[in-house]
Design a protein around this motif. Sequence first.
Motif, PDB file in Angstrom:
ATOM      1  N   GLY A  92       5.409  10.097  -9.245  1.00 38.57           N
ATOM      2  CA  GLY A  92       4.856  10.315 -10.458  1.00 38.57           C
ATOM      3  C   GLY A  92       4.390   9.527 -11.169  1.00 38.57           C
ATOM      4  N   ARG A  93       3.364   8.082 -10.248  1.00 38.92           N
ATOM      5  CA  ARG A  93       2.876   6.648 -10.488  1.00 38.92           C
ATOM      6  C   ARG A  93       2.360   6.392  -9.577  1.00 38.92           C
ATOM      7  NH1 ARG A  93       6.829   2.222 -12.227  1.00 38.92           N
ATOM      8  NH2 ARG A  93       8.993   3.500 -11.082  1.00 38.92           N
ATOM      9  N   GLU A  94       1.823   5.901  -9.538  1.00 42.72           N
ATOM     10  CA  GLU A  94       1.011   4.767  -8.740  1.00 42.72           C
ATOM     11  C   GLU A  94       2.707   3.270  -8.192  1.00 42.72           C
ATOM     12  OE1 GLU A  94      -0.194   3.047  -5.421  1.00 42.72           O
ATOM     13  OE2 GLU A  94      -1.707   4.192  -6.932  1.00 42.72           O
ATOM     14  N   ILE A  95       2.909   3.241  -7.092  1.00 39.84           N
ATOM     15  CA  ILE A  95       3.910   2.429  -6.937  1.00 39.84           C
ATOM     16  C   ILE A  95       2.938   1.200  -6.198  1.00 39.84           C
ATOM     17  CG2 ILE A  95       5.823   4.397  -6.531  1.00 39.84           C
ATOM     18  CD1 ILE A  95       5.902   3.588  -3.225  1.00 39.84           C
ATOM     19  N   THR A  96       1.248   1.378  -5.791  1.00 35.05           N
ATOM     20  CA  THR A  96       1.487  -0.311  -4.724  1.00 35.05           C
ATOM     21  C   THR A  96       1.415  -1.170  -5.592  1.00 35.05           C
ATOM     22  OG1 THR A  96      -0.899   1.404  -3.949  1.00 35.05           O
ATOM     23  CG2 THR A  96      -0.751  -0.760  -3.927  1.00 35.05           C
ATOM     24  N   GLY A  97       1.597  -1.881  -4.793  1.00 36.87           N
ATOM     25  CA  GLY A  97       1.761  -3.820  -5.462  1.00 36.87           C
ATOM     26  C   GLY A  97       2.697  -3.790  -6.257  1.00 36.87           C
ATOM     27  N   ARG A  98       4.095  -3.079  -6.423  1.00 39.04           N
ATOM     28  CA  ARG A  98       5.313  -3.048  -7.155  1.00 39.04           C
ATOM     29  C   ARG A  98       6.784  -3.384  -5.548  1.00 39.04           C
ATOM     30  NH1 ARG A  98       4.769  -0.942 -11.923  1.00 39.04           N
ATOM     31  NH2 ARG A  98       3.301   0.649 -12.481  1.00 39.04           N
ATOM     32  N   ALA A  99       7.288  -3.787  -6.915  1.00 36.84           N
ATOM     33  CA  ALA A  99       8.653  -4.592  -5.725  1.00 36.84           C
ATOM     34  C   ALA A  99       9.284  -3.456  -5.632  1.00 36.84           C
ATOM     35  CB  ALA A  99       8.872  -5.298  -6.837  1.00 36.84           C
ATOM     36  N   LEU A 100      10.813  -3.633  -5.178  1.00 32.18           N
ATOM     37  CA  LEU A 100      11.564  -2.350  -5.259  1.00 32.18           C
ATOM     38  C   LEU A 100      12.193  -1.624  -6.862  1.00 32.18           C
ATOM     39  CD1 LEU A 100      13.377  -3.001  -1.477  1.00 32.18           C
ATOM     40  CD2 LEU A 100      11.728  -1.479  -2.357  1.00 32.18           C
ATOM     41  N   THR A 101      12.443  -2.868  -7.222  1.00 29.58           N
ATOM     42  CA  THR A 101      12.701  -2.762  -8.440  1.00 29.58           C
ATOM     43  C   THR A 101      11.601  -2.007  -9.959  1.00 29.58           C
ATOM     44  OG1 THR A 101      12.530  -5.231  -8.864  1.00 29.58           O
ATOM     45  CG2 THR A 101      14.732  -4.802  -8.246  1.00 29.58           C
ATOM     46  N   GLU A 102      10.786  -1.951  -9.397  1.00 29.28           N
ATOM     47  CA  GLU A 102      10.028  -1.730 -10.567  1.00 29.28           C
ATOM     48  C   GLU A 102       9.655  -0.589  -9.606  1.00 29.28           C
ATOM     49  OE1 GLU A 102       6.876  -5.106 -11.521  1.00 29.28           O
ATOM     50  OE2 GLU A 102       6.659  -4.615  -9.665  1.00 29.28           O
ATOM     51  N   LEU A 108       0.970  -1.398   0.393  1.00 27.15           N
ATOM     52  CA  LEU A 108       0.068  -0.281  -0.164  1.00 27.15           C
ATOM     53  C   LEU A 108       1.222   0.889  -0.082  1.00 27.15           C
ATOM     54  CD1 LEU A 108      -3.369   1.406   0.849  1.00 27.15           C
ATOM     55  CD2 LEU A 108      -2.036   1.294   2.777  1.00 27.15           C
ATOM     56  N   ALA A 109       0.520   1.914  -0.536  1.00 25.90           N
ATOM     57  CA  ALA A 109       0.996   3.440  -1.358  1.00 25.90           C
ATOM     58  C   ALA A 109      -0.140   5.183  -0.675  1.00 25.90           C
ATOM     59  CB  ALA A 109       2.157   4.001  -1.989  1.00 25.90           C
ATOM     60  N   GLY A 110      -0.027   5.509  -0.016  1.00 20.12           N
ATOM     61  CA  GLY A 110      -0.741   6.395  -0.112  1.00 20.12           C
ATOM     62  C   GLY A 110      -0.383   7.363  -0.497  1.00 20.12           C
ATOM     63  N   THR A 111      -1.834   8.417  -1.245  1.00 17.01           N
ATOM     64  CA  THR A 111      -2.260   9.128  -2.466  1.00 17.01           C
ATOM     65  C   THR A 111      -0.599   9.836  -2.777  1.00 17.01           C
ATOM     66  OG1 THR A 111      -3.616  10.006  -0.854  1.00 17.01           O
ATOM     67  CG2 THR A 111      -4.851   8.404  -2.404  1.00 17.01           C
ATOM     68  N   GLY A 112      -0.527  10.158  -1.403  1.00 14.30           N
ATOM     69  CA  GLY A 112       0.392  11.467  -1.449  1.00 14.30           C
ATOM     70  C   GLY A 112       1.625  11.477  -1.874  1.00 14.30           C
ATOM     71  N   LEU A 113       2.240   9.619  -2.094  1.00 15.56           N
ATOM     72  CA  LEU A 113       2.914   9.298  -2.266  1.00 15.56           C
ATOM     73  C   LEU A 113       3.287   9.488  -4.567  1.00 15.56           C
ATOM     74  CD1 LEU A 113       3.841   6.247   0.115  1.00 15.56           C
ATOM     75  CD2 LEU A 113       4.729   8.655   0.298  1.00 15.56           C
ATOM     76  N   TYR A 114       2.291   9.200  -4.833  1.00 19.48           N
ATOM     77  CA  TYR A 114       1.893   9.156  -6.096  1.00 19.48           C
ATOM     78  C   TYR A 114       2.500  10.893  -6.894  1.00 19.48           C
ATOM     79  CZ  TYR A 114      -0.326   8.888 -10.133  1.00 19.48           C
ATOM     80  OH  TYR A 114      -0.307   9.250 -12.429  1.00 19.48           O
ATOM     81  N   SER A 115       2.525  11.938  -6.186  1.00 25.60           N
ATOM     82  CA  SER A 115       3.460  12.915  -6.367  1.00 25.60           C
ATOM     83  C   SER A 115       4.694  12.953  -6.528  1.00 25.60           C
ATOM     84  CB  SER A 115       3.152  13.708  -6.286  1.00 25.60           C
ATOM     85  OG  SER A 115       3.055  14.270  -4.434  1.00 25.60           O
ATOM     86  N   VAL A 116       5.153  11.507  -5.432  1.00 33.53           N
ATOM     87  CA  VAL A 116       7.061  11.619  -5.076  1.00 33.53           C
ATOM     88  C   VAL A 116       7.099  10.640  -6.471  1.00 33.53           C
ATOM     89  CG1 VAL A 116       8.503  10.675  -4.178  1.00 33.53           C
ATOM     90  CG2 VAL A 116       6.825  11.900  -2.574  1.00 33.53           C
TER      91      VAL A 116
END
Length: 162
Positions: free
Chosen positions: A75-85, A65-73
């Motif tokens: 530049g995209r949705e990172i929920t569900g992604r591995a570190l290398t993604e 889970l990544a909060g909505t404020g992290l999208y702007s950090v």
Amino acid sequence: MAAHIGASAAAARAHEELYSYWASLRKGARLPGRDDVNPRDFKRLLPTISLIDVFREPLDFRLRLAGTGLYSVYGREITGRALTEVYNSAAAEYWRDELAKVVEERRPTVGVHNLAWRGAGHLSILWLRLPLASNGRDVDMIMGYDAVVGVRGEAMSGIRAA
């Protein structure tokens, strides 16, 4: 400079608030688990809260889970992604090492991550990572909090831990 100090002080207070909340959930040496955490208890911090799943053998991490404020950090949705993604190879290795410390040492970590890799060298993330363990002992999730602050790029270049 005053704005930078104010933002940094607010970030430090938020870190202290979330750390104190996490510490209040501990029962002696037992770590709190995800089920112990109630997001309503720190609602104002939710936009930059993350939950990171811990996988073993081999040790790896995925952003549950990544909060909505992290999208702007990022530049995209990172929920569900591995570190290398999410990160380039150097940054992914940095995060793998930092998260592994949380798992192995069973204690919180804190640090600074400059956003130069995103073309925003004037911004940094003051981060906090808190271990969660559903059985009270083995870290199976990490709760993160990131506070974005403006800094001079030359003062905080690269990625480093505090």
